[in-house]
Write a protein that holds these residues in place. Structure first.
Motif, PDB file in Angstrom:
ATOM      1  N   UNK A   1       0.803  -1.220   0.000  1.00 14.38           N
ATOM      2  CA  UNK A   1       0.000   0.000   0.000  1.00 14.38           C
ATOM      3  C   UNK A   1       0.839   1.274   0.000  1.00 14.38           C
ATOM      4  N   UNK A   2       2.155   1.139   0.177  1.00  8.57           N
ATOM      5  CA  UNK A   2       3.046   2.308   0.130  1.00  8.57           C
ATOM      6  C   UNK A   2       4.072   2.144  -0.997  1.00  8.57           C
ATOM      7  N   UNK A   3       4.921   1.128  -0.902  1.00  8.77           N
ATOM      8  CA  UNK A   3       5.981   0.948  -1.895  1.00  8.77           C
ATOM      9  C   UNK A   3       5.416   0.664  -3.291  1.00  8.77           C
ATOM     10  N   UNK A   4       4.484  -0.281  -3.372  1.00  7.77           N
ATOM     11  CA  UNK A   4       3.972  -0.736  -4.668  1.00  7.77           C
ATOM     12  C   UNK A   4       3.294   0.385  -5.458  1.00  7.77           C
ATOM     13  N   UNK A   5       2.344   1.127  -4.871  1.00  7.92           N
ATOM     14  CA  UNK A   5       1.754   2.215  -5.654  1.00  7.92           C
ATOM     15  C   UNK A   5       2.771   3.291  -6.031  1.00  7.92           C
ATOM     16  N   UNK A   6       3.772   3.507  -5.178  1.00  9.17           N
ATOM     17  CA  UNK A   6       4.803   4.498  -5.515  1.00  9.17           C
ATOM     18  C   UNK A   6       5.625   4.028  -6.714  1.00  9.17           C
ATOM     19  N   UNK A   7       5.996   2.740  -6.729  1.00  6.79           N
ATOM     20  CA  UNK A   7       6.728   2.197  -7.885  1.00  6.79           C
ATOM     21  C   UNK A   7       5.907   2.374  -9.168  1.00  6.79           C
ATOM     22  N   UNK A   8       4.623   2.058  -9.082  1.00  5.12           N
ATOM     23  CA  UNK A   8       3.761   2.128 -10.264  1.00  5.12           C
ATOM     24  C   UNK A   8       3.561   3.574 -10.721  1.00  5.12           C
ATOM     25  N   UNK A   9       3.396   4.485  -9.767  1.00  2.45           N
ATOM     26  CA  UNK A   9       3.300   5.899 -10.117  1.00  2.45           C
ATOM     27  C   UNK A   9       4.551   6.342 -10.863  1.00  2.45           C
ATOM     28  N   UNK A  10       5.707   5.927 -10.344  1.00  3.54           N
ATOM     29  CA  UNK A  10       6.979   6.283 -10.977  1.00  3.54           C
ATOM     30  C   UNK A  10       7.066   5.739 -12.390  1.00  3.54           C
ATOM     31  N   UNK A  11       6.585   4.511 -12.593  1.00  4.92           N
ATOM     32  CA  UNK A  11       6.661   3.860 -13.905  1.00  4.92           C
ATOM     33  C   UNK A  11       5.547   4.296 -14.846  1.00  4.92           C
ATOM     34  N   UNK A  12       4.612   5.116 -14.348  1.00  6.21           N
ATOM     35  CA  UNK A  12       3.522   5.580 -15.189  1.00  6.21           C
ATOM     36  C   UNK A  12       2.500   4.503 -15.491  1.00  6.21           C
ATOM     37  N   UNK A  13       2.312   3.564 -14.536  1.00  7.64           N
ATOM     38  CA  UNK A  13       1.376   2.444 -14.729  1.00  7.64           C
ATOM     39  C   UNK A  13       0.173   2.582 -13.806  1.00  7.64           C
ATOM     40  N   UNK A  14      -0.983   2.081 -14.212  1.00  8.85           N
ATOM     41  CA  UNK A  14      -2.191   2.179 -13.380  1.00  8.85           C
ATOM     42  C   UNK A  14      -2.022   1.442 -12.053  1.00  8.85           C
ATOM     43  N   UNK A  15      -2.667   1.963 -11.018  1.00  5.94           N
ATOM     44  CA  UNK A  15      -2.570   1.375  -9.689  1.00  5.94           C
ATOM     45  C   UNK A  15      -3.648   0.311  -9.494  1.00  5.94           C
ATOM     46  N   UNK A  16      -3.354  -0.711  -8.679  1.00  3.22           N
ATOM     47  CA  UNK A  16      -4.394  -1.691  -8.343  1.00  3.22           C
ATOM     48  C   UNK A  16      -5.553  -0.978  -7.658  1.00  3.22           C
ATOM     49  N   UNK A  17      -6.724  -1.584  -7.754  1.00  4.43           N
ATOM     50  CA  UNK A  17      -7.909  -0.941  -7.193  1.00  4.43           C
ATOM     51  C   UNK A  17      -8.015  -1.139  -5.684  1.00  4.43           C
ATOM     52  N   UNK A  18      -7.474  -2.229  -5.182  1.00  6.47           N
ATOM     53  CA  UNK A  18      -7.600  -2.471  -3.748  1.00  6.47           C
ATOM     54  C   UNK A  18      -6.525  -3.413  -3.227  1.00  6.47           C
ATOM     55  N   UNK A  19      -6.049  -3.098  -2.016  1.00  2.14           N
ATOM     56  CA  UNK A  19      -5.173  -3.969  -1.241  1.00  2.14           C
ATOM     57  C   UNK A  19      -5.946  -4.338   0.018  1.00  2.14           C
TER      58      UNK A  19
END
Length: 517
Positions: free
Chosen positions: A269-287
């Motif tokens: 919920x912290x590292x993963x969405x940040x990685x995806x934001x950095x890579x310009x990829x959509x975020x998962x809808x729920x953890x």
């Protein structure tokens, strides 16, 4: 075309055989996936093993085997568990696979291209068991004065050159995510924990290691291996074809649900969405961070000797009995407890007595009194209309419990159990065995609607205990393609020949060791 639904389990760390916690998570994810499949959704369920990291290297060294040999052996146990527990996954991913290495490198390059990776020196506390870095103010003090992680695991002081990810850059974006999409983290208690952590300030994250070589090499940086959590989290995208962003990835990503244990919510919920934001990829809808399973109220520990093999439980009590107990007895999202006597008591009451006995009695009467064919019903009375109304409401209630992002699995199963009890009450009150002597046509009507109720309830319960419900539907001569929720609006056909009734849920007895305890 049905709307896709993509669900993942955590990617299990295979430095030991799977325990009951792994089984619980896999069963819960499978149940959710099956529910959505029965609802007509195009579902993809991915699970797998996270085979990299220092912990695997150390475990292999202690065992005197190559790390890949340990990974092969241990991952085979997780694959076996999925097969044994009837986990209908659409892919089992191992982080040692070449395709996964390529996916991890692609994510790394995307973060690098965004200017979010830089080389520096890391000095700080690291837990090998958690594969996590901790700040000084997060540490606790053990009984002997030693420093421990917040999880109570040993930490070691680490100093080496590493690549860093600019996690601090994403603090505001993460806080905006949590505020605008509170459903991103469930249940609420986990969301509050994550928000407090992020509000405390984010430090840049060390994302490579040079002290070992078991993992995904950092592109263009010889001697550096990706931090295990970078490549472990990428598995969720490997499972839908990344780095190819067309085809399967475009269809299923972003994931609808990452189902994980509460102890690894921070990574997701912290590292993963940040990685995806950095890579310009959509975020998962729920953890969704589920709770722990406790053995008779105590946390499992090898030193205490209360670690339970889920394969042994499945063999002892039955796969569907174990699935039913874990799904119905544990409030989803909270810690739960289990024991052999609790499994026996719960499954005997709900499955053997409430469901199995009803089916056995009613179908045996059809076999004996109706030439083994579904009897033709007469006009329904208020009792039948009430029964059918309750069944309609049952599906409305379980659908509400299982959708909307909360996945109230135990609530859904409680609703079905209540409707089973109501059907038993209907059967007992109408007493078709007595009606057979005075009003055979009315007895046929009662048997018909009882069989119809059993059919609907078996379909509604099929996502939780699929094998047993399919056997029940076999006894009702229901076609294999008439067992999803869409067919709740149809009815069992009079005149259909039924096979000889058989017991589906045998009563369980406590093991001798438990009765003597």
């Amino acid at each position: 075309m049905s709307k896709p639904f993509y669900i993942t389990t955590a990617i299990s760390y295979p430095n030991g055989r799977p325990h009951i916690g792994h089984a619980y998570e896999a069963i819960a994810a499978d149940a959710i996936a099956r529910f959505y499949r029965l609802s007509g959704r195009d579902v993809r369920l991915i699970t797998g093993t996270d085979e990299h990291g220092l912990k695997m290297v150390q475990t292999a060294r202690e065992a005197g085997v190559d790390t890949i040999k340990l990974a092969d052996e241990m991952s085979s146990y997780f694959i076996e568990m999925c097969s044994k527990l009837n986990i209908g996954h659409d892919g089992f991913r191992r982080t040692s696979e070449p395709a996964h290495h390529e996916a991890s490198k692609a994510l790394w390059k995307a973060m690098e291209a965004n200017g979010d990776l830089y080389l520096d020196r890391y000095e700080g506390w690291y837990s090998v068991r958690d594969e996590a870095f901790y700040a000084e103010d997060e540490l606790e003090t053990g009984e002997g004065g030693e420093k421990l992680s917040p999880q109570g695991t040993p930490v070691v002081w680490t100093a080496e050159e590493t690549w860093f990810f600019k996690l601090s850059k994403y603090q505001d974006k993460l806080q905006t995510l949590y505020a605008e999409h509170p459903e991103f983290i469930e249940p609420e208690s986990r969301r509050n924990e994550v928000m407090r952590f992020v509000e405390g300030g984010l430090r840049d994250l060390s994302v490579s290691r040079t002290s070992f070589d078991w993992g995904v090499p950092v592109p263009g940086s010889p001697g550096h291996i990706m931090y295990v959590w970078v490549d472990a989290l990428t598995t969720y995208m490997t499972g839908v074809g990344y780095p190819d962003t067309e085809g399967m990835f475009a269809k299923y990503w972003p994931a609808d649900l990452h189902l994980i244990g509460k102890d690894i919510v921070r990574f997701h919920a912290v590292y993963w969405p940040a990685f995806l934001m950095s890579a310009g990829l959509p975020l998962p809808k729920q953890v969704f961070g589920h709770g722990f399973l406790l053995n008779r109220g105590e946390k499992m520990s090898k030193s205490v000797g209360n670690v339970v093999d889920p394969m042994q439980l499945a063999e002892q009590f039955g796969v569907d009995q174990l699935r039913y107990f874990l799904l119905s007895d544990v409030v989803f999202g909270k810690d739960g407890t289990y024991s052999a006597d609790a499994i026996v008591t719960k499954t005997n009451a709900d499955l053997a007595n409430n469901f199995g006995n009803l089916a056995q009695r009613s179908l045996s009467m059809i076999g004996k009194n109706c030439d083994g064919k579904v009897p033709a019903p007469g006009e329904p009375t208020a009792a039948e209309e009430e029964l059918l109304a309750q069944l309609d409401q049952c599906f409305i209630d379980i659908n509400a419990a299982m959708t909307g992002g909360l996945f109230k699995i135990d609530t859904a199963l409680d609703t079905i159990r209540e409707r089973l009890s109501a059907t038993n009450t209907y059967f007992a009150d109408q007493a078709p065995w007595a009606l057979r002597k005075t009003d055979p046509a009315r007895a046929d009507t009662v048997l018909y609607y009882t069989a119809e109720a059993i059919r609907q309830l078996a379909i509604m319960l099929r996502w939780a205990i699929p094998e047993s419900c399919d056997r029940m539907l076999d006894l009702l001569a229901q076609p294999a393609d008439a067992r999803d929720f869409e067919h709740l609006t149809t009815a069992i056909v009079p005149g259909v020949a039924l096979p000889a009734p058989q017991g589906i849920f045998p009563r369980l007895d406590l093991p001798v060791s438990e009765t003597e305890a």
